[in-house]
Design a protein around this motif. Structure first.
Motif, short mmCIF file in Angstrom:
data_model
loop_
_atom_site.label_atom_id
_atom_site.label_comp_id
_atom_site.label_asym_id
_atom_site.label_seq_id
_atom_site.Cartn_x
_atom_site.Cartn_y
_atom_site.Cartn_z
N VAL A 1 0.84 -1.19 0.00
CA VAL A 1 0.00 0.00 0.00
C VAL A 1 0.88 1.25 0.00
N VAL A 2 0.50 2.23 -0.83
CA VAL A 2 1.17 3.53 -0.85
C VAL A 2 0.10 4.61 -0.75
N ASN A 3 0.52 5.89 -0.94
CA ASN A 3 -0.42 6.96 -0.59
C ASN A 3 -1.46 7.31 -1.64
N ASN A 4 -1.36 6.87 -2.87
CA ASN A 4 -2.44 6.98 -3.85
C ASN A 4 -2.12 6.11 -5.06
N ASN A 5 -3.06 6.03 -6.00
CA ASN A 5 -2.86 5.12 -7.13
C ASN A 5 -1.77 5.61 -8.06
N ALA A 6 -1.62 6.92 -8.20
CA ALA A 6 -0.52 7.45 -9.02
C ALA A 6 0.82 6.98 -8.45
N ALA A 7 0.93 7.00 -7.13
CA ALA A 7 2.15 6.52 -6.48
C ALA A 7 2.34 5.02 -6.71
N ALA A 8 1.24 4.29 -6.71
CA ALA A 8 1.32 2.84 -6.93
C ALA A 8 1.87 2.54 -8.32
N VAL A 9 1.37 3.26 -9.34
CA VAL A 9 1.86 3.06 -10.71
C VAL A 9 3.32 3.47 -10.82
N LEU A 10 3.65 4.62 -10.23
CA LEU A 10 5.03 5.10 -10.27
C LEU A 10 5.99 4.11 -9.62
N LEU A 11 5.62 3.60 -8.46
CA LEU A 11 6.49 2.65 -7.75
C LEU A 11 6.63 1.35 -8.53
N MET A 12 5.54 0.84 -9.07
CA MET A 12 5.58 -0.40 -9.83
C MET A 12 6.51 -0.28 -11.05
N LEU A 13 6.38 0.81 -11.79
CA LEU A 13 7.21 1.02 -12.97
C LEU A 13 8.68 1.24 -12.59
N SER A 14 8.90 2.01 -11.54
CA SER A 14 10.27 2.30 -11.10
C SER A 14 11.00 1.04 -10.67
N ALA A 15 10.26 0.14 -10.03
CA ALA A 15 10.89 -1.08 -9.51
C ALA A 15 11.08 -2.16 -10.56
N LEU A 16 10.17 -2.23 -11.54
CA LEU A 16 10.17 -3.37 -12.46
C LEU A 16 10.60 -3.04 -13.88
N ALA A 17 10.66 -1.75 -14.23
CA ALA A 17 10.98 -1.44 -15.63
C ALA A 17 11.90 -0.24 -15.82
N PRO A 18 12.87 -0.02 -14.96
CA PRO A 18 13.75 1.14 -15.16
C PRO A 18 14.61 0.98 -16.41
N GLN A 19 14.70 2.06 -17.19
CA GLN A 19 15.52 2.09 -18.40
C GLN A 19 15.09 1.06 -19.43
N ARG A 20 13.86 0.61 -19.35
CA ARG A 20 13.36 -0.37 -20.32
C ARG A 20 11.99 0.07 -20.83
N GLU A 21 11.44 -0.70 -21.76
CA GLU A 21 10.20 -0.31 -22.42
C GLU A 21 8.97 -0.95 -21.76
N VAL A 22 7.90 -0.15 -21.71
CA VAL A 22 6.61 -0.64 -21.24
C VAL A 22 5.62 -0.45 -22.38
N VAL A 23 4.98 -1.53 -22.79
CA VAL A 23 4.08 -1.50 -23.94
C VAL A 23 2.66 -1.19 -23.48
#
Length: 477
Positions: free
Chosen positions: A156-178
């Motif tokens: 859990v984080v402080n809002n859904n925007a933070a959830a998306v940001l954290l998920m992308l930062s942790a799993l897809a740094p410097q890579r592509e998201v389709v």
């Protein structure tokens, strides 16, 4: 000895202003000092005297303005204004139940009691009572979230925007998201999915077109730099007509073939099928996870009906990676949010009782006949307060769920419509009336539509209605 009116209206010079030290020692300041303290009183009195001096220099100050009683009255007004809370309770008559600008979901009583409890005493926020060691605050609600959604793990984080940001930062740094071009949404405050991806250090790989995205579009986009397939639920708009979207289950198949995680940003996120209460169906978190996706993100203060929060639920291995990212600590929730979340989530264990216990669902399922009766009761008082230049009528209208949930669906409601019927142009008077309603001691927030003020009573409580009845019966607007 009485002072003549002419003396009171005589011009006052800067030299005529009363001395600060004498005013501060005046007996009338004793109760103010007890309430506000001498430091704040001195500060505000100095500012008031500066204003009076400026008016004196401009020739706009009279002797009555600098009388002791007048100065102390002005000081009292300043103290009340400067110490009044900027965050005010308002009456939401906009017709939007989950109004982002008005705080979204209202918490049920159980959540309020839970928050009050942790406000005044220490809690085991990050303390494991079993081992006596430091704990993980997610553990307070993780098991409950998993029970309600079918997820392996959750954070859990402080809002859904933070959830998306954290998920992308942790799993897809410097890579592509389709992501499909038709799902690159913008929500309130100019928050855009492409901007979040850029902030997370990801490269956005758009596929398809605005209205049609095929399985083959995703397939052709995959390459050595691909980190994730992501689907965004378009909860705040609808594309109709010649459209095509790729089903989540098909993306899961593609992701499995290429060993890529498939994620879904569900946005408003609901835990139960709202159709059972006559509301439009919205994909639930459990339904979405059942398709085989790896992670789902969603909000806590929209259809779920809880406090502002963001959830990431799904595969345990991925959740563990996400929780180790440095951003997790920066985006974590506090004890008040955790207390309210646990209380709200607990209500979902008895879904048949939700319409009675969950405030958001109470408002969404409120019968139009009840709303109509409330509007009709208020109409005479408001008509009397406004006078003959306005006509107040009770009319059916349509509410909306709000906060990006079900944008094309509406709820039958009822409310008051105020038309200007004086001799001047209506537009200016309608705007001024809407402003006066907003600036009452308890602000009333309506909306202007078709050159009239609309006050939708769907979200009006019985207590609020009684206060408005009393106010409008005794005072004009």
């Amino acid at each position: 000895m009485s002072i003549s009116v002419s003396s009171q209206l005589a011009p006052a010079r800067p030299a005529d202003l009363p001395a600060m030290d004498k005013l501060l020692q005046h007996p009338q300041l004793t109760p103010l000092t007890a309430e506000y303290g001498i430091t704040l009183i001195t500060q505000q009195l100095r500012l008031l005297m500066d204003e009076l001096r400026t008016r004196a220099l401009a020739g706009k100050l009279t002797q009555s303005d600098i009388a002791t009683d007048s100065v102390i009255a002005g000081l009292t007004t300043r103290l009340r204004e400067v110490t009044s809370s900027r965050l005010k309770a308002v009456i939401n008559l906009t017709g939007t139940v989950l109004h982002t600008n008005l705080g979204r979901a209202l918490l049920p009583d159980s959540a309020i009691q839970a928050v009050m409890k942790v406000l005044t005493q220490p809690t085991n926020l990050e303390f494991d009572l079993a081992s006596g060691r430091r704990g993980d605050r997610d553990s307070l609600v993780e098991a409950l979230i998993c029970e309600l959604t079918g997820a392996e793990a959750a954070t859990v984080v402080n809002n859904n925007a933070a959830a998306v940001l954290l998920m992308l930062s942790a799993l897809a740094p410097q890579r592509e998201v389709v992501v499909s071009r038709g799902e690159l949404v913008e929500i309130g405050g100019s928050f855009r999915i492409p901007d979040i991806m850029s902030s997370a250090g990801c490269t956005l790989k758009e596929v398809g077109t605005t209205n049609r995205t095929h399985y083959a579009d995703y397939e052709r986009a995959l390459g050595e730099h691909t980190a994730m397939l992501m689907k965004v639920h378009c909860s705040n708009y609808a594309v109709v007509g010649f459209t095509k979207t790729t089903e989540i289950a098909d993306l899961v198949t593609l992701g499995r073939q290429h060993q890529l995680p498939v994620t879904v940003d569900l946005g408003s996120g609901t835990l139960v099928d709202l159709a059972q209460w006559g509301l439009p169906h919205e994909p639930t978190v459990r339904e979405t996870l059942a398709t085989g996706v790896d992670l789902v993100t969603f909000s806590g203060d929209k259809l779920l009906g809880g406090p502002q929060a963001g959830f990431i639920v799904g595969r345990k291995a991925l959740i563990e990676v996400i929780k180790k990212h440095p951003l997790k600590r920066a985006l974590r929730t506090g004890k008040l949010t955790m207390a309210a979340l646990e209380a709200v989530l607990s209500l979902y264990r008895s879904p048949e009782l939700l319409p009675e216990r969950l405030t958001t669902l109470q408002l969404l399922t409120r019968a139009q006949s009840d709303i109509q009766a409330q509007a009709e009761q208020l109409q005479p008082a408001l008509q009397s307060a406004l006078g003959p230049d306005y006509r107040v009528s009770c009319e059916p209208m349509l509410s909306q769920i709000g906060s990006g949930a079900m944008p094309v669906d509406s709820l039958p409601s009822y409310g008051l419509v105020i038309h200007y019927c004086g001799s001047e142009k209506a537009g200016r008077h309608i705007m001024q009336l809407e402003s006066r309603l907003r600036q009452q001691n308890e602000p009333v927030i309506g909306r202007i539509h078709k050159n009239a003020v609309y006050l939708d009573c769907r979200c009006l409580t019985a207590v609020q209605a009684q206060r408005l009845q009393t106010l409008w019966s005794s005072d004009g607007l």
